[in-house]
Design an enzyme around this catalytic site. Sequence first.
Site, PDB file in Angstrom:
ATOM      1  N   LYS A  84      20.840  14.377  21.172  1.00 28.85           N
ATOM      2  CA  LYS A  84      21.043  15.389  20.130  1.00 28.85           C
ATOM      3  C   LYS A  84      22.540  15.471  19.896  1.00 28.85           C
ATOM      4  CE  LYS A  84      18.852  18.355  22.861  1.00 28.85           C
ATOM      5  NZ  LYS A  84      17.953  19.124  22.014  1.00 28.85           N
TER       6      LYS A  84
ATOM      7  N   HIS B 162      19.626  28.772   9.347  1.00 24.47           N
ATOM      8  CA  HIS B 162      19.491  27.777  10.415  1.00 24.47           C
ATOM      9  C   HIS B 162      20.284  28.080  11.665  1.00 24.47           C
ATOM     10  CE1 HIS B 162      17.102  24.495   8.645  1.00 24.47           C
ATOM     11  NE2 HIS B 162      17.573  24.952   7.500  1.00 24.47           N
TER      12      HIS B 162
ATOM     13  N   LYS C   2       9.462  16.186  18.969  1.00 30.07           N
ATOM     14  CA  LYS C   2       9.228  14.730  18.934  1.00 30.07           C
ATOM     15  C   LYS C   2       8.843  14.219  20.316  1.00 30.07           C
ATOM     16  CE  LYS C   2      12.983  14.484  15.567  1.00 30.07           C
ATOM     17  NZ  LYS C   2      14.439  14.219  15.453  1.00 30.07           N
TER      18      LYS C   2
END
Length: 820
Positions: free
Chosen positions: A561, A370, A673
């Site tokens: 975020k 990741h 999104k």
Amino acid sequence: MDTVSKADIPLPKPRAFEPEVLAAEIIEKLTYAIGKDTKVAKPHDWLTATILVVRERVIDKWMEATRAAYVANAKRVYYLSLEFLIGRLMRDAMSNLQMMDEIKEALASLGVDINVIAGLEPDAALGNGGLGRLAACFMESMATVNIPAYGYGIRYVHGLFRQQMAEGWQVELPENWLAHGNPWEFERRESSYEIGFGGGVETVNNSSGEDVRFVWKPSERVIATAFDTPVVGWRAERVNTLRLWSAQPIDPILLDAFNAGDHIGALRESNKAETLTRVLYPADATSAGQELRLRQEYFFCSASLQDILRRHVQHGNSLDTLPDKVAIQLNDTHPAVSVCELMRLLCDIHGMDFDAAWDITWRTFSYTNHTLLPEALESWPVPLFERLLPRHMQLVYAINAKILIEARRQKGMNDQEISKISLIDESGDRRVRMGNLAFIGSHSVNGVSALHTELMKETVFADLHKLYPTRINNKTNGITPRRWLMQCNPKLTALIREAIGDAFLDDAEKLTALDAFADDKAFQEKFAAVKRANKEQLANLVASRMGIRLDPSAMFDIQIKRIHEYKRQLLNIIETVALYDQMRSHPERDWAPRVKLFAGKAAPSYHNAKLIIKLANDVARVINNDPSVRGLLKVVFVPNYNVTLAETMVPAADLSEQISTAGMEASGTGNMKFALNGALTIGTLDGANVEMRDHVGEDNIVIFGMTAAEVGKLRAEGHNPRAVIERSRELSQALSAIATGVFSPDDRGRFGGLVDGLYNHDWFMVAADFDAYAKAQRQVDGIWANPTDWFGKTIRNTARMGWFSSDRTIRQYTNDIWRA
Ligand SMILES: *Cc1c(COP(=O)(O)O)cnc(C)c1O
């Protein structure tokens, strides 16, 4: 009892969905399950009663799926993740069971507003950010595309901290999602396993004196108990299980000590055990490096693997067939110790020889990387690893020997190459490299966007990639369109259905039919009205929570975020300051009214991230109170970012800020999104932004700044940020205002260090990309000034983002990696 074939007992008749039936059942639950009279029931009681009624419909489907999987004995997928950022579950379950209207009607007939009780459900924040949210989207998609899958993780008593603001500074408060109980979970006492720590390893010799078996004798033991939460797929296609482990003491209380008067000592062991699963580590993109963290990792891996092997054997399968029946996906390196644990179980408990066990192990596991950030790559000091997991340390050495000998003999690797692929980092204090362990212990290693996967091959895993050239592959992340379109944006969903019908509900890629409406004037107006209504909702939330009034006709420009330097909230704030200067210097220009919205949590120990939050709040206070701005610019930092807040902010965005330093964001999912919900993206060529540009088309996204290759080159050649800053008038003025305390009159030096960092090294290329970013923002203003143009582009975003459904991602994992 065992003479009765239990499988022959039919399942109960499935529950009905008529509103009258639901209303009657809600009353029944309130009375008999909760023990409350409707006259005194509190909103929370109504919530619990409603969840219990929804839950029974979920259970009907859950049992069906479990029985079918048992009969089929098909390959099962296990998703191991230290984080599941699932958020609220009630709306998700009702929507996927398609009983939303019926429940609404049932509650209304009882005088209860569904929105009021839905707003009381806690947001399950068992994760930090994108990685945990991905695990949650994947769980929902695996159920949707009908994969028999289990998620395994930890049932943290306290999830991610609640964020409050105190004079603009982040304050962390404990989060208590279990305070009112959790009606979604089922405790499974019968699924309990012993987990050991510490102690030593004994060897058992055969008659010729060879070591044949190793027996780990841990000095500490705790019990892992399972809590199961059903996960409903779209149209209840399937219901899978999220199994979270909770640590319990073996002896809840030491009665001898208690009776001898040592009341605290009597509970010491018990407290220590429960501490294991008490809190989620609040860091994102950094590795915690604490002993408790390694304990958490081993705890949940050992419990999960014992459970997986038990289920495999219970189905009558032999352990040799494990890779045919079981696929285990490691979500980052957090569960990488599983590789050693499976080896231990196969060799020490099931008596398999090392080579046979190794063959089964690497064919069973696959690993998702990741991040490339060096500070996030997990490694554990050898002495700590050895003290806590002595048998696993031996296995690390044994695996390492096997791999390194092969690399030397068959691939002719030199010392330098060998030192890079080794499981032990010998460069400083000796450490176990969890990334290398996960890589070597898996048959598949995937990145999460095309760019990130290529960079993995060139950087962190360059040498391992040489040794195993077919192992690395890409699986670009996705998001579930159920939560991130249908549930969070019902108005847009209704409008799309009206335009193109219902096919997109089952296949998000069918959204492309909307392309035909992109320039349709009437459709544009409806699309604009939906966006406006969503913005009004967000404005109401901001007004009621923060007392700030927002004009819904202004452009809502949103960056939400985790707060991190690589995500460059600082770039956005500095540009906001520069815009503020420009608006005051040139009041005659036709400025597009903007609202700059921020939200996000900073890791409690991340000094600069917390300072960036304070800067956003300080800048907001000054700008929002300056009459010369005439309301054309507002800045808002909305506290306590979580999934629930995202569900309100995402549908209300006109502009989505995805401006990380190129090469540093592995994928991003927030970017997806927003675009799906009809926002224009301003972003760098980083992570999945690159593929988003390919899908929506370069005319429908605003890309700026250096590429990953250019960032690498500039860093290698030496970046001179001071010269860059001095060349840019706008940037120097903005930085000088921040550094001299224009926004912090109470402490003029507050942001001096932050600005110095830009002058002296500018590691994240904020100064280097500033002019390009400011120019791109003016390009955005130009598009905004022409609504036909704006809505043409944003409708095309919604139309073309279907590929980023996590259903597509899960199908790719299934076909290429799991072969389930
Ligand atoms: C989607 C999501 C994230 C990930 O956002 P990025 O912009 O990709 O970093 C983090 N937190 C929450 C609550 C989310 O919903």
